[in-house]
Design an enzyme around this catalytic site. Sequence first.
Site, short mmCIF file in Angstrom:
data_model
loop_
_atom_site.label_atom_id
_atom_site.label_comp_id
_atom_site.label_asym_id
_atom_site.label_seq_id
_atom_site.Cartn_x
_atom_site.Cartn_y
_atom_site.Cartn_z
N GLU A 61 -23.93 -4.52 -42.08
CA GLU A 61 -24.36 -3.19 -42.08
C GLU A 61 -23.90 -2.47 -40.82
O GLU A 61 -24.95 -2.31 -39.84
CB GLU A 61 -25.89 -2.92 -42.53
CG GLU A 61 -26.08 -3.51 -43.98
CD GLU A 61 -27.54 -4.09 -44.02
OE1 GLU A 61 -28.22 -3.92 -43.36
OE2 GLU A 61 -27.87 -4.64 -45.22
N TYR B 134 -23.37 -8.73 -57.06
CA TYR B 134 -24.03 -8.54 -55.69
C TYR B 134 -25.47 -8.52 -56.06
O TYR B 134 -26.05 -7.46 -56.83
CB TYR B 134 -23.66 -7.63 -54.90
CG TYR B 134 -24.15 -7.31 -53.70
CD1 TYR B 134 -24.15 -7.98 -52.41
CD2 TYR B 134 -25.30 -6.21 -53.44
CE1 TYR B 134 -24.92 -8.06 -51.30
CE2 TYR B 134 -26.10 -6.06 -52.55
CZ TYR B 134 -25.89 -6.97 -51.47
OH TYR B 134 -26.66 -6.69 -50.29
N ARG C 291 -38.12 40.97 -28.92
CA ARG C 291 -36.98 42.11 -29.72
C ARG C 291 -36.02 40.96 -30.46
O ARG C 291 -35.76 41.33 -31.44
CB ARG C 291 -36.18 42.62 -28.75
CG ARG C 291 -35.12 43.25 -29.01
CD ARG C 291 -34.32 44.17 -27.99
NE ARG C 291 -34.39 43.71 -26.57
CZ ARG C 291 -33.37 43.57 -25.79
NH1 ARG C 291 -31.98 43.83 -26.47
NH2 ARG C 291 -33.34 43.22 -24.74
N ASN D 46 -34.05 -0.68 -52.08
CA ASN D 46 -32.75 0.00 -51.42
C ASN D 46 -33.11 1.20 -51.83
O ASN D 46 -32.93 1.64 -52.85
CB ASN D 46 -31.72 -0.58 -52.34
CG ASN D 46 -30.78 -1.04 -51.32
OD1 ASN D 46 -29.49 -1.02 -51.46
ND2 ASN D 46 -31.06 -2.01 -50.56
N TYR E 251 -36.63 39.69 -24.81
CA TYR E 251 -35.88 38.83 -25.75
C TYR E 251 -37.13 38.15 -26.79
O TYR E 251 -36.93 37.93 -27.99
CB TYR E 251 -35.20 37.91 -25.31
CG TYR E 251 -33.81 38.27 -24.51
CD1 TYR E 251 -33.45 39.70 -24.58
CD2 TYR E 251 -32.94 37.56 -24.36
CE1 TYR E 251 -32.42 40.05 -23.94
CE2 TYR E 251 -31.54 37.96 -23.65
CZ TYR E 251 -31.42 39.02 -23.64
OH TYR E 251 -30.29 39.77 -23.05
N PHE F 110 -27.47 4.50 -50.56
CA PHE F 110 -28.60 4.17 -49.68
C PHE F 110 -28.37 4.61 -48.26
O PHE F 110 -29.45 4.56 -47.46
CB PHE F 110 -28.97 2.58 -49.71
CG PHE F 110 -27.66 1.89 -49.46
CD1 PHE F 110 -27.08 1.93 -47.93
CD2 PHE F 110 -26.94 0.93 -50.25
CE1 PHE F 110 -26.02 1.46 -47.46
CE2 PHE F 110 -25.91 0.36 -49.79
CZ PHE F 110 -25.21 0.34 -48.51
N HIS G 193 -38.32 -8.94 -46.11
CA HIS G 193 -38.10 -7.75 -45.76
C HIS G 193 -39.31 -6.72 -44.93
O HIS G 193 -38.87 -5.59 -44.57
CB HIS G 193 -37.18 -6.88 -46.59
CG HIS G 193 -35.81 -7.29 -46.61
ND1 HIS G 193 -35.34 -8.73 -46.93
CD2 HIS G 193 -34.55 -6.70 -46.64
CE1 HIS G 193 -34.06 -8.78 -46.68
NE2 HIS G 193 -33.54 -7.57 -46.84
#
Length: 641
Positions: free
Chosen positions: A497, A56, A358, A214, A355, A410, A102
């Site tokens: 994906e 791959y 405290r 990646n 609050y 990834f 990309h």
Amino acid sequence: MQHAEAVRLDGRSLTRAQLIAVAYGAPVELDEAQLPAVARAAQFLAEQVGREEPIYGVSTGFGSNADRLLGAHRVRSGGGRDAMNPHESLHEELQYNLIVTHAVCVGDPFAAEVVRAMLCIRINTLMRGHSGIRVETLRALAAMLNAGIVPVVPQLGSVGASGDLAPLSHLAIVLLGGGEAFYKGERLAGADALSRAGLAPISLSYKEGLALNNGTAQMLACGVLALAKLEDLLDTADLAAAMTIDAFAGRLGAFAPEVHALRPHPGQVEVATNLRRLLDGSTLADIPYHLVPRYRPWLPDSWTQIAGAHPHVESLRFDIGWDWVPLSQRHGREKFYTRFRPFRGGKKHQPQDSYSLRCTPQVHGAVRDAVAQAARVFEIELNALTDNPIVFPDAQAEHVEQQVISAGHFHGMPLALAMSYVKAAIPVLASISERRLNKLLDPATSDGLPAFLIGNEDATESGYMIVQYTAAAIVNDLASRAHPASVYSIPTSANAEDHVSMGANEARHVLAMADDLGKVLGLELYTAAQALDLRRDMINAARELAAHVDAPGFAAKVFGGPLRAGDEHDAFLREVEGLRSELAAAPEFRPGRDVAVAHEAIRAHIPFLERDRALDREVATAVALVSRRVVLDAVRASRAI
């Protein structure tokens, strides 16, 4: 940081501090002992390609094209990369095309420190020797970082799986002579930036494009940089709270160690300890109720009866007073008035603070725990392998699929969820800070301070009123951005994906939100310094008055005029004398030592607000004092002396 010590990268020992150093200018060097493992993985891939094994991202397409095998010859020739590089193999074209197609992020570029951190993270993970990148490519990446070339990486475009594909492609494209980069402050074409730095573009071999783009480097870089800011802001938040507590003459019992031993969340215990240290030496905290006067508006005759003996009182910017509790109103409260004198001044007669004061350890501490959890995740990720597939060149296996394994390292969800926790925590810390700020300004809650911390004798002044508006606006904005991005997965790559982390958006939000949190804390410090001046000066004015007048004079001054004869007259004077003598014998009232240092650091840049004036520059200065750590560093330095 041109002369900073180089950070050695071996894929196993990078720390957050080292990454921050590189982000802000330190160079990197590759651990020579680890490079044979890097070379072995690259050689293994080359051998498998020679055997025509389907791997791959090496001999197949990417994503939804993973079922497409590369052939021995081009199906289509002429034009495109084939025309420009006729000798380039399909394997090289595959890696080149991966990067250039990309690199499609949009928006403003990341700051240089983010991009440098991304480069450092990427180099470190590739040093593990399981990615298949060549040593010469890794050296070229390190050379680009060390030369000061900062690729232009637009901020929007990563879904956080397969890691930060698009942003990392913007890093890698410059290495190939494409894209854009900043070099010596100038934005240039990538090839020009390389040329000016004396570097040359490279060509990619098997899997190198996939190794370069990646991974989780963008989200991790943003996250680590955000945590570096947040860790300082957590200390600043404790400091701001301590100054506000002193300005309220607050109570310290809620921070006692034996209290927090019964609920020992680490962050909570740490904050309580920090508050005790910050407030150490304070004589404002835990002051008896009856010693705290209430603010009264200054009038021309406020101090006339003692002005001759004490001329400096003419410069006082306030008047003070108490109310006496008549004998008839003490029924059922006799024991209380045995312990405390029967006067109502500024401090409310109640055994606990609100609050926002405290519960500071519980709230600040929970935020600290969220940041600590993210730090634990980030420290693992800094030395983790995050690309795909993973190469095990020395594994004993019958098939290459057992040596080149497609997995999911990834996927950014470990980081995304850690940052969603931090993202939810940031507005919590901002919110409690804004509530303390507001409490200082509101005369209904400020325990005797003037409204909006200004005298306003002529009804023309607003004081710090609108400072709270700004803090409220920021808190609302932080809250609206706190929704986790990680719960919204949008499938990509034709559903190959089909579940992504959105961790890059999560980290980008956290980094920006940290800066806005600092603005709120700056506004609290700005306001608390004014309140502290008023509280300290009012109590000390009462102390000085008590030291120089008798009981009738003291009573006439602080109880509003001549005394009337009556059944309670003598009792009243006796009790006034008790108050007067106790104040007169008291040492000068002061804040905690660390609080005093912080107050002095603020006053070195911003003066006390006597009358209304333009506040825009002061507000900007207050914010800068936090972002540049001026106040925090002053306190840290004083402790080191």
